[in-house]
Design a protein around this motif. Structure first.
Motif, short mmCIF file in Angstrom:
data_model
loop_
_atom_site.label_atom_id
_atom_site.label_comp_id
_atom_site.label_asym_id
_atom_site.label_seq_id
_atom_site.Cartn_x
_atom_site.Cartn_y
_atom_site.Cartn_z
N LYS A 119 0.84 -1.21 0.00
CA LYS A 119 0.00 0.00 0.00
C LYS A 119 0.87 1.25 0.00
O LYS A 119 0.57 2.21 -0.71
CB LYS A 119 -0.93 0.00 1.21
CG LYS A 119 -2.04 -1.02 1.12
CD LYS A 119 -2.91 -0.97 2.35
CE LYS A 119 -3.99 -2.01 2.32
NZ LYS A 119 -4.82 -1.98 3.54
N PRO A 124 -2.73 -0.42 -4.84
CA PRO A 124 -3.92 -0.75 -4.05
C PRO A 124 -3.91 -2.22 -3.65
O PRO A 124 -3.57 -3.10 -4.45
CB PRO A 124 -5.08 -0.46 -5.01
CG PRO A 124 -4.52 0.41 -6.07
CD PRO A 124 -3.06 0.08 -6.16
N GLU A 126 -6.37 -4.90 -1.35
CA GLU A 126 -7.53 -5.21 -0.52
C GLU A 126 -7.67 -6.72 -0.44
O GLU A 126 -8.74 -7.27 -0.67
CB GLU A 126 -8.80 -4.59 -1.12
CG GLU A 126 -8.79 -3.08 -1.20
CD GLU A 126 -8.66 -2.39 0.14
OE1 GLU A 126 -9.11 -2.94 1.16
OE2 GLU A 126 -8.08 -1.28 0.16
#
Length: 194
Positions: A119, A124, A126
């Motif tokens: 990050k 990105p 997740e």
């Protein structure tokens, strides 16, 4: 003149640990009855066995170098972990895996650090929560019996302890159809912390 825009080159990327060859050989010997009983399953190549810390998916090739320095620094400051392979299980009757034993809390901390630096590198992330395992095989559609039956082969399996040697940044070529996925190290760094 061709005005079409060409998509940027991408690569499927993940960050992982790899057990040493003798630990993988030990597990492969335990799996021999399952290999023989279920040759139709898609067995991962032993040289590709790994413990994923962070799966990043498809990334533009130009973004991947952002990870090199932070991963190198992380490995240089991190002590090796003492792990072993133990038992087996399944995900949704389709994926056969071996479990991980030893310093599992340390493995979770390392994964958290890796995911944080991903990050911080502006990529990105997740991902799913870490479920430490080593994927061994996948069932082919319509042939789901092999995975649950193969789990039993690993009941009571306790592999020898081993120490993590390197942090691996891995690229894969996602194979469609019967060909297996192939992995290759983009780079790797030794754990040299105290």
């Amino acid at each position: 003149m061709n005005d079409t825009i060409q998509p940027a080159a991408t690569i499927r990327v993940f960050i992982a640990l790899a057990p040493p060859d003798d630990a993988k050989d030990e597990l492969a010997r335990a799996l021999a009855p399952a290999y023989a009983a279920y040759p139709g399953m898609r067995w991962n190549r032993i040289e590709d066995w790994h413990i994923t810390l962070a799966f990043l998916g498809e990334l533009p090739v130009a973004v991947v170098p952002r990870l090199h320095e932070p991963l190198a620094e992380l490995a240089a400051g991190h002590r090796p972990l003492d792990l072993s392979l133990r038992g087996g299980g399944q995900f949704d009757s389709r994926v056969l895996w071996s479990g991980i034993a030893g310093d599992v809390p340390g493995l979770h901390r390392l994964a958290d650090e890796v995911r944080g630096l991903v990050k911080d590198a502006g990529i990105p992330y997740e991902g799913r929560p870490l479920r430490p395992h080593l994927t061994l095989a996948r069932a082919r559609r319509g042939d789901l019996a092999g995975v649950p039956e193969s789990v039993g082969v690993l009941d009571g399996f306790e592999g020898r302890a081993w120490r993590t040697a390197r942090l691996h940044l891995v690229g894969s070529d996602y194979a469609r159809g019967p060909a297996p996925v192939r992995y290759r190290d983009i780079d790797s760094w030794p754990f040299t912390g105290a």
